[in-house]
Scaffold this motif. Structure first.
Motif, PDB file in Angstrom:
ATOM      1  N   LEU A  68      -5.916  -7.343   4.659  1.00  0.00           N
ATOM      2  CA  LEU A  68      -6.697  -7.170   3.441  1.00  0.00           C
ATOM      3  C   LEU A  68      -7.932  -6.306   3.684  1.00  0.00           C
ATOM      4  CD1 LEU A  68      -6.468 -10.730   1.862  1.00  0.00           C
ATOM      5  CD2 LEU A  68      -5.807  -8.598   0.754  1.00  0.00           C
ATOM      6  N   HIS A  69      -8.536  -6.462   4.847  1.00  0.00           N
ATOM      7  CA  HIS A  69      -9.724  -5.659   5.146  1.00  0.00           C
ATOM      8  C   HIS A  69      -9.375  -4.175   5.147  1.00  0.00           C
ATOM      9  CE1 HIS A  69     -13.308  -4.030   6.912  1.00  0.00           C
ATOM     10  NE2 HIS A  69     -12.627  -3.619   7.963  1.00  0.00           N
ATOM     11  N   LEU A  70      -8.285  -3.787   5.813  1.00  0.00           N
ATOM     12  CA  LEU A  70      -7.913  -2.383   5.862  1.00  0.00           C
ATOM     13  C   LEU A  70      -7.452  -1.878   4.506  1.00  0.00           C
ATOM     14  CD1 LEU A  70      -6.178  -2.096   9.340  1.00  0.00           C
ATOM     15  CD2 LEU A  70      -8.483  -1.437   8.687  1.00  0.00           C
ATOM     16  N   ALA A  71      -6.819  -2.746   3.719  1.00  0.00           N
ATOM     17  CA  ALA A  71      -6.457  -2.359   2.360  1.00  0.00           C
ATOM     18  C   ALA A  71      -7.720  -2.077   1.541  1.00  0.00           C
ATOM     19  CB  ALA A  71      -5.627  -3.447   1.703  1.00  0.00           C
ATOM     20  N   CYS A  72      -8.723  -2.939   1.667  1.00  0.00           N
ATOM     21  CA  CYS A  72      -9.990  -2.733   0.953  1.00  0.00           C
ATOM     22  C   CYS A  72     -10.668  -1.443   1.404  1.00  0.00           C
ATOM     23  CB  CYS A  72     -10.919  -3.921   1.176  1.00  0.00           C
ATOM     24  SG  CYS A  72     -10.446  -5.436   0.325  1.00  0.00           S
ATOM     25  N   ARG A  73     -10.590  -1.155   2.691  1.00  0.00           N
ATOM     26  CA  ARG A  73     -11.215   0.066   3.202  1.00  0.00           C
ATOM     27  C   ARG A  73     -10.543   1.302   2.596  1.00  0.00           C
ATOM     28  NH1 ARG A  73     -12.829   0.089   9.360  1.00  0.00           N
ATOM     29  NH2 ARG A  73     -14.360  -1.336   8.448  1.00  0.00           N
ATOM     30  N   ILE A  95      -4.486  -0.746  -6.770  1.00  0.00           N
ATOM     31  CA  ILE A  95      -4.792  -1.880  -5.895  1.00  0.00           C
ATOM     32  C   ILE A  95      -3.507  -2.542  -5.421  1.00  0.00           C
ATOM     33  CG2 ILE A  95      -5.825  -4.186  -5.828  1.00  0.00           C
ATOM     34  CD1 ILE A  95      -7.991  -3.118  -7.725  1.00  0.00           C
ATOM     35  N   GLN A  96      -2.586  -2.816  -6.342  1.00  0.00           N
ATOM     36  CA  GLN A  96      -1.341  -3.468  -5.952  1.00  0.00           C
ATOM     37  C   GLN A  96      -0.542  -2.607  -4.978  1.00  0.00           C
ATOM     38  OE1 GLN A  96       2.140  -3.866  -8.724  1.00  0.00           O
ATOM     39  NE2 GLN A  96       1.626  -6.052  -8.572  1.00  0.00           N
ATOM     40  N   PHE A  97      -0.451  -1.312  -5.243  1.00  0.00           N
ATOM     41  CA  PHE A  97       0.284  -0.405  -4.367  1.00  0.00           C
ATOM     42  C   PHE A  97      -0.317  -0.403  -2.963  1.00  0.00           C
ATOM     43  CE2 PHE A  97       0.998   3.744  -2.440  1.00  0.00           C
ATOM     44  CZ  PHE A  97       2.365   3.927  -2.614  1.00  0.00           C
ATOM     45  N   THR A  98      -1.647  -0.370  -2.890  1.00  0.00           N
ATOM     46  CA  THR A  98      -2.309  -0.325  -1.588  1.00  0.00           C
ATOM     47  C   THR A  98      -2.134  -1.635  -0.831  1.00  0.00           C
ATOM     48  OG1 THR A  98      -3.941   1.219  -2.496  1.00  0.00           O
ATOM     49  CG2 THR A  98      -4.510   0.119  -0.429  1.00  0.00           C
ATOM     50  N   LEU A  99      -2.231  -2.759  -1.515  1.00  0.00           N
ATOM     51  CA  LEU A  99      -2.005  -4.040  -0.853  1.00  0.00           C
ATOM     52  C   LEU A  99      -0.623  -4.090  -0.232  1.00  0.00           C
ATOM     53  CD1 LEU A  99      -3.580  -6.572  -3.397  1.00  0.00           C
ATOM     54  CD2 LEU A  99      -4.535  -5.827  -1.211  1.00  0.00           C
ATOM     55  N   VAL A 104       0.625  -6.852   2.211  1.00  0.00           N
ATOM     56  CA  VAL A 104       0.137  -8.010   1.458  1.00  0.00           C
ATOM     57  C   VAL A 104       0.910  -8.108   0.145  1.00  0.00           C
ATOM     58  CG1 VAL A 104      -1.851  -9.108   0.380  1.00  0.00           C
ATOM     59  CG2 VAL A 104      -2.153  -7.766   2.480  1.00  0.00           C
ATOM     60  N   THR A 105       1.611  -9.225  -0.070  1.00  0.00           N
ATOM     61  CA  THR A 105       2.436  -9.378  -1.278  1.00  0.00           C
ATOM     62  C   THR A 105       2.138 -10.673  -2.025  1.00  0.00           C
ATOM     63  OG1 THR A 105       4.256 -10.529  -0.145  1.00  0.00           O
ATOM     64  CG2 THR A 105       4.285  -8.113  -0.098  1.00  0.00           C
ATOM     65  N   ASP A 106       0.979 -11.280  -1.809  1.00  0.00           N
ATOM     66  CA  ASP A 106       0.645 -12.536  -2.476  1.00  0.00           C
ATOM     67  C   ASP A 106       0.725 -12.370  -3.986  1.00  0.00           C
ATOM     68  OD1 ASP A 106      -0.036 -13.961  -0.048  1.00  0.00           O
ATOM     69  OD2 ASP A 106      -1.837 -12.727   0.027  1.00  0.00           O
ATOM     70  N   GLY A 107       1.284 -13.396  -4.662  1.00  0.00           N
ATOM     71  CA  GLY A 107       1.482 -13.316  -6.097  1.00  0.00           C
ATOM     72  C   GLY A 107       0.188 -13.262  -6.891  1.00  0.00           C
ATOM     73  N   PHE A 108      -0.875 -13.881  -6.382  1.00  0.00           N
ATOM     74  CA  PHE A 108      -2.155 -13.871  -7.086  1.00  0.00           C
ATOM     75  C   PHE A 108      -3.203 -13.194  -6.206  1.00  0.00           C
ATOM     76  CE2 PHE A 108      -6.387 -15.470  -7.983  1.00  0.00           C
ATOM     77  CZ  PHE A 108      -6.471 -15.341  -9.356  1.00  0.00           C
ATOM     78  N   THR A 342       2.530  -4.893 -17.407  1.00  0.00           N
ATOM     79  CA  THR A 342       3.254  -4.278 -16.296  1.00  0.00           C
ATOM     80  C   THR A 342       3.576  -5.311 -15.222  1.00  0.00           C
ATOM     81  OG1 THR A 342       2.164  -2.145 -16.700  1.00  0.00           O
ATOM     82  CG2 THR A 342       3.155  -2.477 -14.531  1.00  0.00           C
ATOM     83  N   ASN A 343       2.614  -6.162 -14.907  1.00  0.00           N
ATOM     84  CA  ASN A 343       2.839  -7.163 -13.875  1.00  0.00           C
ATOM     85  C   ASN A 343       3.839  -8.232 -14.322  1.00  0.00           C
ATOM     86  OD1 ASN A 343       1.094  -5.887 -12.133  1.00  0.00           O
ATOM     87  ND2 ASN A 343      -0.673  -7.151 -12.673  1.00  0.00           N
TER      88      ASN A 343
END
Length: 387
Positions: A68-73, A95-99, A104-108, A342-343
């Motif tokens: 998550l840290h690298l995704a945020c970066r 955001i979803q694409f980057t996660l 990272v695939t958490d539903g929430f 979309t989600n």
């Protein structure tokens, strides 16, 4: 001009992430070592601030997550917080694409993206979102990135991990069978697997389970395209634990593609958003030659009451007191109608309710919570009455 344009046709916006580093994980759920996600001094201070905020609230601390840290970066490098309307337009899919790029695939997940000029600004924004929105949601993982020197941007993403999954392929060959396995986090139970095909067919597959561990082989048919894999669990009602696309016989996309939905006015009041969502639902049904759902005032009243209850508690939940009746239900929390629709359509379990052949009526209840700076949270409930 933009509102007129998107009302007339479907507009595709391709976001260029080519300047970014390639994905740091080859498969979903691969853990990145902490040594590859070294925090800056400012980021370390914000992690400590999150811990202290949770201690003050007498809640269990969420765990910092290197993925998550690298995704945020990465998000800190590509998102633009200078225009609020721009954020609501294409931020959620980016955001979803980057996660997912970072496994990272958490539903929430609950993102915070805000312009900051100092650490005081960052702490103030983070403290507000934690106390008002994050703590009640039961999140247990988070990542943080801040750039005060160049972008003047703070990006924090909290997620609720209900199942810890083993690595799973992004891309497979047609007809291939892939092992899916994992473990349930505390409080989760009764895992199920749903698989949807590119044409929308749905397979509900049982998972073998023992002592909190689960596994199965996921078989992908010969039809090439993008499939959706969803893990459902029971925890405070049914919850999406994990949701991710698998590309069968086609390349994994390198950048997100944003589809602007026609005739969507994000600035409308809650009642207008409700009617727009019904139109989006019936447009999806019409594409598949399904009869339109008529508006049900009775279902809508129950939906509004339920959304108001979620907004008051500050969390998504299928376990609040509900009105009597024979209906199926979808709930969502989003900053935009576009992202919510979309989600929901991207989730096999929610899509199944929207495209139910037996559904004849629908009610939508939306409660908007103003968070300032042009941002509002939409608590959404959909209910579908059957024959």
């Amino acid at each position: 001009m933009l509102k007129t344009a998107v009302g007339a046709f479907l507009l595709f916006i391709v976001l260029d992430l080519a300047s970014q580093a390639p994905p740091v994980v080859e498969r979903y759920h691969e853990a990145i070592p902490s040594s590859q996600a070294v925090l800056s001094q400012e980021e370390a201070e914000l992690v400590d601030f999150v811990f202290k905020s949770y201690d003050k609230a007498d809640r269990q601390r969420p765990e910092p997550d290197p993925n998550l840290h690298l995704a945020c970066r990465t998000l800190c490098e590509v998102l633009d917080c200078s225009d609020v309307s721009g954020l609501t337009a294409w931020e959620p899919q980016t955001i979803q694409f980057t996660l997912r790029r970072f496994g990272v695939t958490d539903g929430f997940y609950f993102p915070l993206v805000v312009h900051v000029e100092s650490m005081a600004d960052a702490r103030r924004a983070l403290g507000t979102v934690i106390s008002q929105d994050v703590v009640p949601q039961g999140v247990n993982r988070f990542g943080v990135a801040v750039d005060l020197e160049h972008r003047q941007l703070l990006v924090v993403v909290f997620t609720r991990r209900l199942a810890q999954l083993g690595p799973f392929a992004r891309q497979v060959e047609p007809g291939e069978s892939v092992l899916l396995w994992g473990g349930l986090t505390t409080g989760s139970k009764k895992p199920r697997l749903l698989l949807s095909t590119p044409e929308g067919a749905l397979f509900d597959q049982p998972l073998k389970e023992t002592q909190g561990l689960f596994w199965t082989h996921v078989f992908f048919p010969d039809e090439a395209g993008e499939y959706a894999v969803e893990i459902l669990v029971e925890r405070d009602g049914p919850q999406v634990a994990s949701l991710f696309p698998v590309y069968v016989g086609i390349p994994v996309p390198e950048r997100p593609v944003f589809k602007v939905l026609p005739d969507v006015d994000e600035g409308a009041a809650a009642g207008g958003l409700e009617r727009q969502m019904l139109s989006l639902i019936n447009r999806e049904r019409a594409k598949r030659s399904l009869p339109a759902c008529g508006w049900s005032s009775a279902l809508a009243d129950g939906c509004r009451k339920y959304s108001r209850g979620m907004a008051n508690e500050g969390r998504l939940s299928h376990s609040l007191e509900r009105s009597a009746g024979d209906y199926t239900e979808n709930i969502s929390l989003s900053t935009s109608l576009h992202a919510a629709h979309t989600n929901l359509m991207g989730s096999p379990s929610h899509r199944r309710n929207i495209l139910d052949r037996e559904a004849v009526s629908c009610g939508v209840g939306i409660v908007a919570v103003d968070r300032g700076e042009g941002v509002r949270l939409l608590y959404i409930t959909q209910r579908f009455g059957r024959k």
